[in-house]
Motif scaffolding. Structure first.
Motif, PDB file in Angstrom:
ATOM      1  N   LEU A 169      -3.157  -1.460   2.651  1.00  0.00           N
ATOM      2  CA  LEU A 169      -3.511  -1.579   4.054  1.00  0.00           C
ATOM      3  C   LEU A 169      -4.929  -2.072   4.250  1.00  0.00           C
ATOM      4  CD1 LEU A 169      -2.065   1.827   5.312  1.00  0.00           C
ATOM      5  CD2 LEU A 169      -0.907  -0.363   5.154  1.00  0.00           C
ATOM      6  N   SER A 179       3.868 -12.028   9.787  1.00  0.00           N
ATOM      7  CA  SER A 179       3.634 -10.677  10.323  1.00  0.00           C
ATOM      8  C   SER A 179       4.818 -10.185  11.154  1.00  0.00           C
ATOM      9  CB  SER A 179       2.355 -10.681  11.169  1.00  0.00           C
ATOM     10  OG  SER A 179       2.502 -11.532  12.302  1.00  0.00           O
ATOM     11  N   ASN A 238      -3.644  -7.573  11.664  1.00  0.00           N
ATOM     12  CA  ASN A 238      -3.524  -6.243  12.273  1.00  0.00           C
ATOM     13  C   ASN A 238      -2.057  -5.855  12.460  1.00  0.00           C
ATOM     14  OD1 ASN A 238      -6.292  -6.007  12.430  1.00  0.00           O
ATOM     15  ND2 ASN A 238      -6.409  -6.838  14.495  1.00  0.00           N
ATOM     16  N   THR A 239      -1.234  -6.824  12.860  1.00  0.00           N
ATOM     17  CA  THR A 239       0.189  -6.541  13.019  1.00  0.00           C
ATOM     18  C   THR A 239       0.822  -6.147  11.691  1.00  0.00           C
ATOM     19  OG1 THR A 239       0.324  -8.122  14.848  1.00  0.00           O
ATOM     20  CG2 THR A 239       2.392  -7.502  13.770  1.00  0.00           C
ATOM     21  N   ASP A 294      -0.709  -4.890   9.052  1.00  0.00           N
ATOM     22  CA  ASP A 294      -1.234  -3.590   8.634  1.00  0.00           C
ATOM     23  C   ASP A 294      -0.493  -2.442   9.305  1.00  0.00           C
ATOM     24  OD1 ASP A 294      -3.020  -4.783   6.977  1.00  0.00           O
ATOM     25  OD2 ASP A 294      -4.757  -4.557   8.297  1.00  0.00           O
ATOM     26  N   ARG A 295      -0.226  -2.598  10.601  1.00  0.00           N
ATOM     27  CA  ARG A 295       0.493  -1.528  11.320  1.00  0.00           C
ATOM     28  C   ARG A 295       1.917  -1.360  10.776  1.00  0.00           C
ATOM     29  NH1 ARG A 295      -1.984  -3.945  15.865  1.00  0.00           N
ATOM     30  NH2 ARG A 295      -0.039  -5.019  16.373  1.00  0.00           N
ATOM     31  N   MET A 330       1.781   0.284   7.388  1.00  0.00           N
ATOM     32  CA  MET A 330       1.473   1.701   7.603  1.00  0.00           C
ATOM     33  C   MET A 330       2.715   2.454   8.084  1.00  0.00           C
ATOM     34  SD  MET A 330      -1.478   3.337  10.036  1.00  0.00           S
ATOM     35  CE  MET A 330      -2.738   2.387   9.200  1.00  0.00           C
ATOM     36  N   ARG A 331       3.495   1.801   8.922  1.00  0.00           N
ATOM     37  CA  ARG A 331       4.754   2.417   9.374  1.00  0.00           C
ATOM     38  C   ARG A 331       5.684   2.673   8.196  1.00  0.00           C
ATOM     39  NH1 ARG A 331       9.033  -1.612  11.710  1.00  0.00           N
ATOM     40  NH2 ARG A 331       8.864  -2.089   9.475  1.00  0.00           N
ATOM     41  N   ASP A 355       4.577   5.580   6.170  1.00  0.00           N
ATOM     42  CA  ASP A 355       4.901   6.842   6.834  1.00  0.00           C
ATOM     43  C   ASP A 355       6.377   7.188   6.639  1.00  0.00           C
ATOM     44  OD1 ASP A 355       4.080   9.035   8.568  1.00  0.00           O
ATOM     45  OD2 ASP A 355       5.381   8.130  10.075  1.00  0.00           O
TER      46      ASP A 355
END
Length: 336
Positions: free
Chosen positions: A129, A292, A315-316, A318-319, A322-323, A326
């Motif tokens: 990330l 992305s 940024n897209t 990375d999110r 990260m999802r 999780d």
């Protein structure tokens, strides 16, 4: 007719002549002569401005102050600005993260080293990330800041740490290919890094990997792979259900075909790591945005590397990564 006019004017008095002049209007006359009102008063002497100003000052001082007089007081209007100190909120972590931090602090008898931080980042998947390229070190306060890349960024003409890109790979390509084709259970990690491969050999490897059930990690960095071989990787990602890591860094793949690779991840739910950074050709902004967006269709990738140039696309991505991390964490905890 002129002599008649002379006789008429000779019979008029001075007052009658002036009255006649006032009633006649001739556009050819100057404006000062056409007006009816004329001042007969002689001009006065020149006005002394300094004397007049002095008199006004003396008159103002001598005048009485009225009942509504408000004395002047120099002051600042409004509220006085007071700088408010920012309150730093304490970060609250979940139980798993607290446990990992406790384990990291318990490593060894001394202070936490950079290697310990790297190990913790590897466990959390944070390195995927934080950087747009392969991350080998995370900085801490008092140490070097930023991220390092083990390979040079060719497109930006920046010489980053070369790493082991010059290391000689003594792998026997033909023997390894036969092992893949024969579905050898002892072969789970294939490393073709730094070995220039012909297009035919690359196609043979990807074709053999389609039906392979044991290779979980495939590294083909700096192998001179071009766009002509990408179709085999797309088929591989759509059909193989065993591969967990694929590295195609430092090759000659254009942004258009990198986009096709990522879009094929929509049909893959087993690959956890995809590295396509440091390509010879520059990836356009449109391709980065498409990459992305394509990541939104995959939930298995927890590590992804690309030399991002567009901040919004990065940024897209990375999110989304990260999802996925999780989701993977919840699966390990048995929450989903």
């Amino acid at each position: 007719m002129d002599y008649l006019n002379d006789e008429i004017f000779e019979g008029l008095t001075q007052e009658e002549i002036e009255q006649l002049n006032s009633e006649l209007c001739d556009d050819l006359l100057p404006a000062a002569d056409r007006v009816k009102y004329h001042i007969d008063k002689k001009g006065q002497n020149y006005i002394d401005k300094e004397a007049l100003t002095k008199w006004m000052e003396e008159a103002a001082v001598a005048s009485q102050i009225g009942h509504d007089y408000i004395p002047f007081v120099k002051e600042t209007k409004g509220k006085k600005f007071v700088k408010v100190e920012e309150k730093k909120e304490k970060t609250v972590y979940d139980d798993e993260f607290e446990k990992l931090l406790a384990e990291a602090e318990g490593m060894g008898d001394g202070d936490i080293t950079d290697g310990d931080i790297d190990a913790l980042a590897e466990i959390l998947g944070a390195n995927s990330l934080l950087g747009s390229v392969d991350v080998t070190s995370c900085s801490r306060p008092g140490h070097e800041t930023g991220l390092r890349s083990p390979i040079p960024d060719v497109r930006a003409n920046k010489l980053v740490e070369a790493g082991d890109m010059e290391e000689v790979n003594e792998i026997n390509v033909e023997d390894t290919l036969h092992q893949i084709q024969n579905n050898d259970s002892s072969l789970t990690h294939c490393i073709f890094n730094n070995v220039p491969l012909e297009q035919e050999m690359v196609d043979n490897i990807t074709t053999a990997m389609v039906d392979n059930k044991h290779v979980k990690k495939l590294e083909m960095c700096n192998c001179s792979i071009t766009d002509e071989s990408i179709e085999g990787f797309i088929t591989l990602l759509k059909t193989n259900t065993t591969l967990e890591s694929l590295s195609l860094e430092t090759n000659k793949i254009t942004g258009k075909h990198l986009k096709l690779i990522v879009q094929s991840m929509e049909f893959n739910d087993t690959l956890k790591e995809l590295r396509i950074a440091n390509q010879y050709f520059t990836t356009g902004v449109g391709d980065e945005m498409a990459i992305s967006k394509a990541l939104a269709n995959n939930t298995s990738l927890v590590k992804f590397s690309l030399n991002w140039k567009n901040g919004g696309a990065r940024n897209t991505a990375d999110r989304l990564i990260m999802r996925n991390n999780d989701v993977a964490r919840k699966k390990r905890q048995g929450l989903s």
